[in-house]
Design a protein around this motif. Structure first.
Motif, PDB file in Angstrom:
ATOM      1  N   ASN A 198      -8.495 -22.307  23.060  1.00 32.52           N
ATOM      2  CA  ASN A 198      -8.646 -22.300  21.596  1.00 32.52           C
ATOM      3  C   ASN A 198      -8.298 -20.957  20.971  1.00 32.52           C
ATOM      4  O   ASN A 198      -8.677 -20.683  19.835  1.00 32.52           O
ATOM      5  N   THR A 199      -7.568 -20.101  21.705  1.00 30.45           N
ATOM      6  CA  THR A 199      -7.207 -18.780  21.188  1.00 30.45           C
ATOM      7  C   THR A 199      -6.469 -18.881  19.855  1.00 30.45           C
ATOM      8  O   THR A 199      -6.803 -18.183  18.893  1.00 30.45           O
ATOM      9  N   ILE A 200      -5.466 -19.751  19.785  1.00 26.06           N
ATOM     10  CA  ILE A 200      -4.694 -19.908  18.555  1.00 26.06           C
ATOM     11  C   ILE A 200      -5.587 -20.405  17.426  1.00 26.06           C
ATOM     12  O   ILE A 200      -5.512 -19.915  16.288  1.00 26.06           O
ATOM     13  N   THR A 201      -6.458 -21.371  17.733  1.00 28.39           N
ATOM     14  CA  THR A 201      -7.358 -21.929  16.719  1.00 28.39           C
ATOM     15  C   THR A 201      -8.204 -20.845  16.075  1.00 28.39           C
ATOM     16  O   THR A 201      -8.377 -20.811  14.849  1.00 28.39           O
ATOM     17  N   VAL A 202      -8.748 -19.948  16.884  1.00 28.31           N
ATOM     18  CA  VAL A 202      -9.597 -18.880  16.360  1.00 28.31           C
ATOM     19  C   VAL A 202      -8.783 -17.912  15.505  1.00 28.31           C
ATOM     20  O   VAL A 202      -9.222 -17.499  14.429  1.00 28.31           O
ATOM     21  N   HIS A 203      -7.592 -17.551  15.951  1.00 28.91           N
ATOM     22  CA  HIS A 203      -6.754 -16.639  15.163  1.00 28.91           C
ATOM     23  C   HIS A 203      -6.348 -17.284  13.838  1.00 28.91           C
ATOM     24  O   HIS A 203      -6.299 -16.597  12.803  1.00 28.91           O
ATOM     25  N   ILE A 204      -6.053 -18.578  13.848  1.00 28.02           N
ATOM     26  CA  ILE A 204      -5.735 -19.292  12.602  1.00 28.02           C
ATOM     27  C   ILE A 204      -6.939 -19.245  11.665  1.00 28.02           C
ATOM     28  O   ILE A 204      -6.798 -19.031  10.447  1.00 28.02           O
ATOM     29  N   ARG A 205      -8.125 -19.429  12.201  1.00 23.55           N
ATOM     30  CA  ARG A 205      -9.344 -19.376  11.387  1.00 23.55           C
ATOM     31  C   ARG A 205      -9.497 -18.011  10.714  1.00 23.55           C
ATOM     32  O   ARG A 205      -9.815 -17.917   9.531  1.00 23.55           O
ATOM     33  N   HIS A 206      -9.229 -16.944  11.459  1.00 26.89           N
ATOM     34  CA  HIS A 206      -9.341 -15.596  10.884  1.00 26.89           C
ATOM     35  C   HIS A 206      -8.278 -15.358   9.815  1.00 26.89           C
ATOM     36  O   HIS A 206      -8.543 -14.721   8.795  1.00 26.89           O
ATOM     37  N   LEU A 207      -7.075 -15.871  10.058  1.00 25.76           N
ATOM     38  CA  LEU A 207      -6.019 -15.758   9.052  1.00 25.76           C
ATOM     39  C   LEU A 207      -6.448 -16.439   7.758  1.00 25.76           C
ATOM     40  O   LEU A 207      -6.288 -15.888   6.664  1.00 25.76           O
ATOM     41  N   ARG A 208      -6.990 -17.627   7.880  1.00 23.06           N
ATOM     42  CA  ARG A 208      -7.436 -18.359   6.690  1.00 23.06           C
ATOM     43  C   ARG A 208      -8.526 -17.586   5.948  1.00 23.06           C
ATOM     44  O   ARG A 208      -8.529 -17.528   4.716  1.00 23.06           O
ATOM     45  N   GLU A 209      -9.460 -17.011   6.689  1.00 25.15           N
ATOM     46  CA  GLU A 209     -10.536 -16.243   6.052  1.00 25.15           C
ATOM     47  C   GLU A 209      -9.959 -15.074   5.269  1.00 25.15           C
ATOM     48  O   GLU A 209     -10.362 -14.808   4.131  1.00 25.15           O
ATOM     49  N   LYS A 210      -9.012 -14.361   5.865  1.00 21.89           N
ATOM     50  CA  LYS A 210      -8.424 -13.198   5.206  1.00 21.89           C
ATOM     51  C   LYS A 210      -7.580 -13.586   3.998  1.00 21.89           C
ATOM     52  O   LYS A 210      -7.449 -12.817   3.046  1.00 21.89           O
ATOM     53  N   MET A 211      -7.028 -14.800   4.035  1.00 21.64           N
ATOM     54  CA  MET A 211      -6.160 -15.260   2.956  1.00 21.64           C
ATOM     55  C   MET A 211      -6.912 -16.128   1.945  1.00 21.64           C
ATOM     56  O   MET A 211      -6.311 -16.667   1.022  1.00 21.64           O
ATOM     57  N   ASN A 212      -8.237 -16.257   2.146  1.00 22.18           N
ATOM     58  CA  ASN A 212      -9.059 -17.122   1.288  1.00 22.18           C
ATOM     59  C   ASN A 212      -8.496 -18.542   1.240  1.00 22.18           C
ATOM     60  O   ASN A 212      -8.469 -19.195   0.197  1.00 22.18           O
ATOM     61  N   ASP A 213      -8.041 -18.990   2.396  1.00 22.37           N
ATOM     62  CA  ASP A 213      -7.500 -20.339   2.537  1.00 22.37           C
ATOM     63  C   ASP A 213      -8.569 -21.227   3.174  1.00 22.37           C
ATOM     64  O   ASP A 213      -9.492 -20.726   3.823  1.00 22.37           O
TER      65      ASP A 213
END
Length: 233
Positions: A198-213
């Motif tokens: 789930n490495t990619i899943t977690v990084h996508i989650r952090h990207l969304r948080e930083k982008m307010n997505d």
């Protein structure tokens, strides 16, 4: 000049084993058996990669990861004796780039180290102008591939090298669905991907948080369930 790698693990047999394999690959290795012993060194020394055990008796691996990320962007691989999602997610959320669960195969460890170093060096080297589009723009998002800078609605978007790479790949494939497997292989260049990773899943989650997505109402990164991720063109 040899790449400089720090190992922090309170199990001498594990730390010594990793050291032997990395030295066989001509890496310069700095080994510590406790977090407290390693802390000052990690704060002051510019390395190429760190391998941190999570379960240390004094200063744990999470704290060491946090201290490194306050000053440096080189790759961090976390070691955990427990196959628990919370440890992996916590490490990645603090800025780690990858994790390996004990017991592990030494050759897999070496492959992960090489993959992280390749990605880190690629991230820190200017890209030839003809190799790819230098500036990518999309809905208020402006990414400069050559300078590794990213702006969202005219504000700096602070990304880790891995997050930057994921976002770059999605932007370069606007309108297409990109699978987690493709992202993994594009970034880490190794064969150790599995659907349980789930490495990619977690990084996508952090990207969304930083982008307010959000997953429910995505403006940028859409999840195509069972397939992958997509940026609308």
């Amino acid at each position: 000049m040899a790449d400089r790698i720090a190992i922090v693990d309170d199990e001498p047999e594990i730390a010594d084993l990793i050291e032997v394999y990395l030295k066989n690959e001509d890496y310069e290795v700095y080994k510590f058996y406790s977090g407290g012993e390693a802390l000052e060194f990690l704060r002051e020394e510019e390395l190429d990669l760190a391998i941190l055990d999570i379960m240390l008796p004094d200063v744990n691996g999470f704290a060491l990861c946090r201290h490194i990320r306050e000053a440096y962007h080189y790759p961090i691989i976390m070691l955990t004796a427990k196959d628990e999602e919370i440890d992996k997610i916590t490490g990645l959320s603090l800025g780690a780039d990858d994790y390996i669960t004990k017991p592990f195969r030494p050759l897999e460890m070496v492959a992960r180290v090489k993959a992280q170093l390749r990605r880190y060096k690629r991230y820190n080297q200017p890209q030839p102008a003809e190799a790819q589009e230098s500036v990518i723009e999309h809905s208020g998002l402006v990414m400069d591939v050559k300078t590794h800078e990213c702006m969202l609605n005219e504000k700096e978007l602070v990304l880790t090298p891995t997050e930057f790479e994921i976002l770059r790949i999605l932007l370069e494939h606007k309108g297409e669905v990109v699978s987690a497997e493709m992202l993994f292989h594009e970034i880490w260049k190794d064969e150790y991907y599995s659907k349980s990773n789930n490495t990619i899943t977690v990084h996508i989650r952090h990207l969304r948080e930083k982008m307010n997505d959000t997953v429910e109402h995505p403006k940028y990164i859409k999840t195509i369930w069972g397939v992958g991720y997509k940026m609308d063109g």
